[in-house]
Design a protein around this motif. Structure first.
Motif, PDB file in Angstrom:
ATOM      1  N   LYS A   3      23.787  41.864  61.408  1.00 18.83           N
ATOM      2  CA  LYS A   3      24.888  41.088  61.759  1.00 18.83           C
ATOM      3  C   LYS A   3      24.375  39.743  62.732  1.00 18.83           C
ATOM      4  CE  LYS A   3      28.252  44.635  61.352  1.00 18.83           C
ATOM      5  NZ  LYS A   3      29.532  45.253  62.011  1.00 18.83           N
ATOM      6  N   HIS A   4      23.483  39.152  62.143  1.00 22.78           N
ATOM      7  CA  HIS A   4      22.750  38.132  62.985  1.00 22.78           C
ATOM      8  C   HIS A   4      23.666  36.920  63.477  1.00 22.78           C
ATOM      9  CE1 HIS A   4      19.448  40.472  61.797  1.00 22.78           C
ATOM     10  NE2 HIS A   4      19.367  40.072  60.465  1.00 22.78           N
ATOM     11  N   ARG A   5      24.483  36.389  62.155  1.00 17.61           N
ATOM     12  CA  ARG A   5      25.363  35.559  62.589  1.00 17.61           C
ATOM     13  C   ARG A   5      26.324  35.925  63.665  1.00 17.61           C
ATOM     14  NH1 ARG A   5      22.350  31.341  61.794  1.00 17.61           N
ATOM     15  NH2 ARG A   5      21.450  31.224  59.661  1.00 17.61           N
ATOM     16  N   GLU A   6      26.930  37.060  63.695  1.00 14.35           N
ATOM     17  CA  GLU A   6      27.773  37.485  64.637  1.00 14.35           C
ATOM     18  C   GLU A   6      27.067  37.484  66.054  1.00 14.35           C
ATOM     19  OE1 GLU A   6      30.197  41.737  65.711  1.00 14.35           O
ATOM     20  OE2 GLU A   6      30.173  40.678  63.644  1.00 14.35           O
ATOM     21  N   ALA A   7      25.965  37.943  66.120  1.00 15.21           N
ATOM     22  CA  ALA A   7      25.160  38.144  67.299  1.00 15.21           C
ATOM     23  C   ALA A   7      24.914  36.712  67.848  1.00 15.21           C
ATOM     24  CB  ALA A   7      23.689  38.780  67.012  1.00 15.21           C
ATOM     25  N   LEU A   8      24.615  35.768  67.073  1.00 15.49           N
ATOM     26  CA  LEU A   8      24.331  34.416  67.587  1.00 15.49           C
ATOM     27  C   LEU A   8      25.501  33.814  68.200  1.00 15.49           C
ATOM     28  CD1 LEU A   8      22.356  33.025  64.283  1.00 15.49           C
ATOM     29  CD2 LEU A   8      21.370  33.304  66.752  1.00 15.49           C
ATOM     30  N   GLY A   9      26.757  34.147  67.536  1.00 14.88           N
ATOM     31  CA  GLY A   9      28.145  33.715  68.268  1.00 14.88           C
ATOM     32  C   GLY A   9      28.148  34.269  69.740  1.00 14.88           C
ATOM     33  N   ARG A  10      27.647  35.448  69.615  1.00 12.25           N
ATOM     34  CA  ARG A  10      28.150  36.131  70.843  1.00 12.25           C
ATOM     35  C   ARG A  10      27.199  35.778  72.090  1.00 12.25           C
ATOM     36  NH1 ARG A  10      30.608  42.153  69.462  1.00 12.25           N
ATOM     37  NH2 ARG A  10      32.201  41.208  68.394  1.00 12.25           N
ATOM     38  N   TYR A  11      25.996  35.657  71.527  1.00 11.67           N
ATOM     39  CA  TYR A  11      24.748  35.210  72.528  1.00 11.67           C
ATOM     40  C   TYR A  11      25.043  33.617  73.111  1.00 11.67           C
ATOM     41  CZ  TYR A  11      21.885  39.108  71.522  1.00 11.67           C
ATOM     42  OH  TYR A  11      21.530  40.218  71.403  1.00 11.67           O
ATOM     43  N   THR A  12      25.666  32.764  72.259  1.00 14.37           N
ATOM     44  CA  THR A  12      25.967  31.537  72.386  1.00 14.37           C
ATOM     45  C   THR A  12      27.084  31.625  73.718  1.00 14.37           C
ATOM     46  OG1 THR A  12      25.233  30.546  70.459  1.00 14.37           O
ATOM     47  CG2 THR A  12      26.974  29.351  71.634  1.00 14.37           C
ATOM     48  N   MET A  13      28.224  32.365  73.102  1.00 13.31           N
ATOM     49  CA  MET A  13      29.291  32.656  74.157  1.00 13.31           C
ATOM     50  C   MET A  13      28.877  33.131  75.618  1.00 13.31           C
ATOM     51  SD  MET A  13      32.927  34.767  73.839  1.00 13.31           S
ATOM     52  CE  MET A  13      32.109  36.233  73.334  1.00 13.31           C
ATOM     53  N   ALA A  14      27.865  34.153  75.500  1.00 11.81           N
ATOM     54  CA  ALA A  14      27.334  34.591  76.939  1.00 11.81           C
ATOM     55  C   ALA A  14      26.686  33.747  77.731  1.00 11.81           C
ATOM     56  CB  ALA A  14      26.265  35.840  76.465  1.00 11.81           C
ATOM     57  N   ALA A  15      25.896  32.611  76.831  1.00  7.73           N
ATOM     58  CA  ALA A  15      24.966  31.682  77.526  1.00  7.73           C
ATOM     59  C   ALA A  15      25.969  30.683  78.218  1.00  7.73           C
ATOM     60  CB  ALA A  15      24.138  30.766  76.459  1.00  7.73           C
ATOM     61  N   SER A  16      27.011  30.361  77.557  1.00  4.88           N
ATOM     62  CA  SER A  16      28.207  29.461  77.959  1.00  4.88           C
ATOM     63  C   SER A  16      28.613  30.155  79.251  1.00  4.88           C
ATOM     64  CB  SER A  16      29.284  29.135  77.070  1.00  4.88           C
ATOM     65  OG  SER A  16      30.067  28.284  77.710  1.00  4.88           O
ATOM     66  N   ILE A  17      28.925  31.399  79.225  1.00  6.80           N
ATOM     67  CA  ILE A  17      29.514  31.912  80.711  1.00  6.80           C
ATOM     68  C   ILE A  17      28.418  32.007  81.602  1.00  6.80           C
ATOM     69  CG2 ILE A  17      30.271  34.165  81.581  1.00  6.80           C
ATOM     70  CD1 ILE A  17      31.489  34.710  78.603  1.00  6.80           C
ATOM     71  N   ALA A  18      27.076  32.301  81.215  1.00  4.56           N
ATOM     72  CA  ALA A  18      26.020  32.497  82.576  1.00  4.56           C
ATOM     73  C   ALA A  18      25.947  30.954  83.078  1.00  4.56           C
ATOM     74  CB  ALA A  18      24.751  32.677  81.799  1.00  4.56           C
ATOM     75  N   ILE A  19      26.042  29.998  82.472  1.00  2.00           N
ATOM     76  CA  ILE A  19      25.897  28.666  83.091  1.00  2.00           C
ATOM     77  C   ILE A  19      27.081  28.140  83.838  1.00  2.00           C
ATOM     78  CG2 ILE A  19      24.217  27.672  81.377  1.00  2.00           C
ATOM     79  CD1 ILE A  19      26.385  26.231  80.082  1.00  2.00           C
ATOM     80  N   GLN A  20      28.124  28.774  83.801  1.00  2.00           N
ATOM     81  CA  GLN A  20      29.340  28.684  84.630  1.00  2.00           C
ATOM     82  C   GLN A  20      29.521  29.458  85.758  1.00  2.00           C
ATOM     83  OE1 GLN A  20      32.843  28.526  81.973  1.00  2.00           O
ATOM     84  NE2 GLN A  20      31.669  27.772  80.441  1.00  2.00           N
ATOM     85  N   ARG A  21      28.164  30.234  86.261  1.00  2.00           N
ATOM     86  CA  ARG A  21      28.591  30.638  87.641  1.00  2.00           C
ATOM     87  C   ARG A  21      28.990  30.185  88.590  1.00  2.00           C
ATOM     88  NH1 ARG A  21      28.210  35.836  86.974  1.00  2.00           N
ATOM     89  NH2 ARG A  21      26.681  36.655  85.256  1.00  2.00           N
ATOM     90  N   PRO A  22      29.605  30.738  89.436  1.00  2.00           N
ATOM     91  CA  PRO A  22      30.080  30.127  90.749  1.00  2.00           C
ATOM     92  C   PRO A  22      28.979  29.484  91.647  1.00  2.00           C
ATOM     93  CG  PRO A  22      30.953  32.372  90.751  1.00  2.00           C
ATOM     94  CD  PRO A  22      30.013  32.072  89.544  1.00  2.00           C
ATOM     95  N   ALA A  23      29.373  28.414  92.176  1.00  2.00           N
ATOM     96  CA  ALA A  23      28.320  27.604  92.991  1.00  2.00           C
ATOM     97  C   ALA A  23      27.629  28.226  94.091  1.00  2.00           C
ATOM     98  CB  ALA A  23      28.773  26.487  93.394  1.00  2.00           C
ATOM     99  N   TRP A  24      28.337  29.407  94.619  1.00  2.00           N
ATOM    100  CA  TRP A  24      27.863  30.289  95.672  1.00  2.00           C
ATOM    101  C   TRP A  24      26.862  31.177  95.209  1.00  2.00           C
ATOM    102  CZ3 TRP A  24      29.161  35.318  94.623  1.00  2.00           C
ATOM    103  CH2 TRP A  24      30.252  35.314  94.040  1.00  2.00           C
ATOM    104  N   GLU A  25      26.728  31.285  93.957  1.00  2.00           N
ATOM    105  CA  GLU A  25      25.850  32.219  93.486  1.00  2.00           C
ATOM    106  C   GLU A  25      24.294  31.823  93.591  1.00  2.00           C
ATOM    107  OE1 GLU A  25      28.138  35.662  90.865  1.00  2.00           O
ATOM    108  OE2 GLU A  25      26.838  34.435  89.848  1.00  2.00           O
ATOM    109  N   SER A  26      23.308  32.645  93.501  1.00  2.00           N
ATOM    110  CA  SER A  26      21.893  31.837  93.343  1.00  2.00           C
ATOM    111  C   SER A  26      21.608  31.466  92.012  1.00  2.00           C
ATOM    112  CB  SER A  26      21.173  33.179  93.605  1.00  2.00           C
ATOM    113  OG  SER A  26      19.801  32.922  93.285  1.00  2.00           O
ATOM    114  N   ASN A  27      20.778  30.300  92.092  1.00  2.00           N
ATOM    115  CA  ASN A  27      20.759  29.674  90.819  1.00  2.00           C
ATOM    116  C   ASN A  27      19.566  30.416  90.179  1.00  2.00           C
ATOM    117  OD1 ASN A  27      20.467  27.478  88.789  1.00  2.00           O
ATOM    118  ND2 ASN A  27      18.747  26.525  89.915  1.00  2.00           N
ATOM    119  N   ALA A  28      18.584  31.193  90.859  1.00  2.00           N
ATOM    120  CA  ALA A  28      17.768  31.893  90.284  1.00  2.00           C
ATOM    121  C   ALA A  28      18.398  32.967  89.553  1.00  2.00           C
ATOM    122  CB  ALA A  28      17.013  32.522  91.157  1.00  2.00           C
ATOM    123  N   PHE A  29      19.681  33.739  89.766  1.00  2.09           N
ATOM    124  CA  PHE A  29      20.263  34.735  88.994  1.00  2.09           C
ATOM    125  C   PHE A  29      20.734  34.121  87.792  1.00  2.09           C
ATOM    126  CE2 PHE A  29      24.311  36.674  88.126  1.00  2.09           C
ATOM    127  CZ  PHE A  29      23.787  38.221  87.782  1.00  2.09           C
TER     128      PHE A  29
END
Length: 114
Positions: A3-29
């Motif tokens: 299910k590679h295409r499904e996985a690609l969509g989920r990883y893309t969504m997870a990446a989008s969430i990861a870059i929206q971390r709150p400003a008070w969290e460490s950039n390294a995280f």
């Protein structure tokens, strides 16, 4: 599971969430989380036969965490898919500089062993 295409969509969504971390969290995280998700997406691209997509993501992983060998191994695998064996060998060599005892990443790349 194929299910590679499904996985690609989920990883893309997870990446989008990861870059929206709150400003008070460490950039390294954020960089660590994002690089892990993108590394997995690179693997999904590879398994789907999209070696250019796999290479682009591997390069992004390296830009986020240069000293993490996984990004270099993902790059090497994508380059093997593109039949760029010499460049793949160089990517493995660079990855091994950061983690000299790690051979797991290259075991499934027979062209690199030559």
């Amino acid at each position: 599971m194929g299910k590679h295409r499904e996985a690609l969509g989920r990883y893309t969504m997870a990446a989008s969430i990861a870059i929206q971390r709150p400003a008070w969290e460490s950039n390294a995280f954020m960089r660590e989380e994002l690089s892990t998700v993108i590394s997995n997406r690179s693997a999904a691209f590879f398994e789907a036969g999209d070696y250019i997509g796999a290479l682009v993501d591997a390069e992004l992983v390296i830009s986020l965490r240069r000293n993490w060998s996984k990004g270099h191994f993902r790059k090497a695998k994508a380059l093997v898919g593109l039949l760029e064996f010499e460049d793949a060998k160089n990517a493995v060599k660079l990855g091994l500089q950061f983690e000299p005892t790690n051979s797991v990443g290259i075991l499934d790349m027979p062209h690199i062993h030559k």
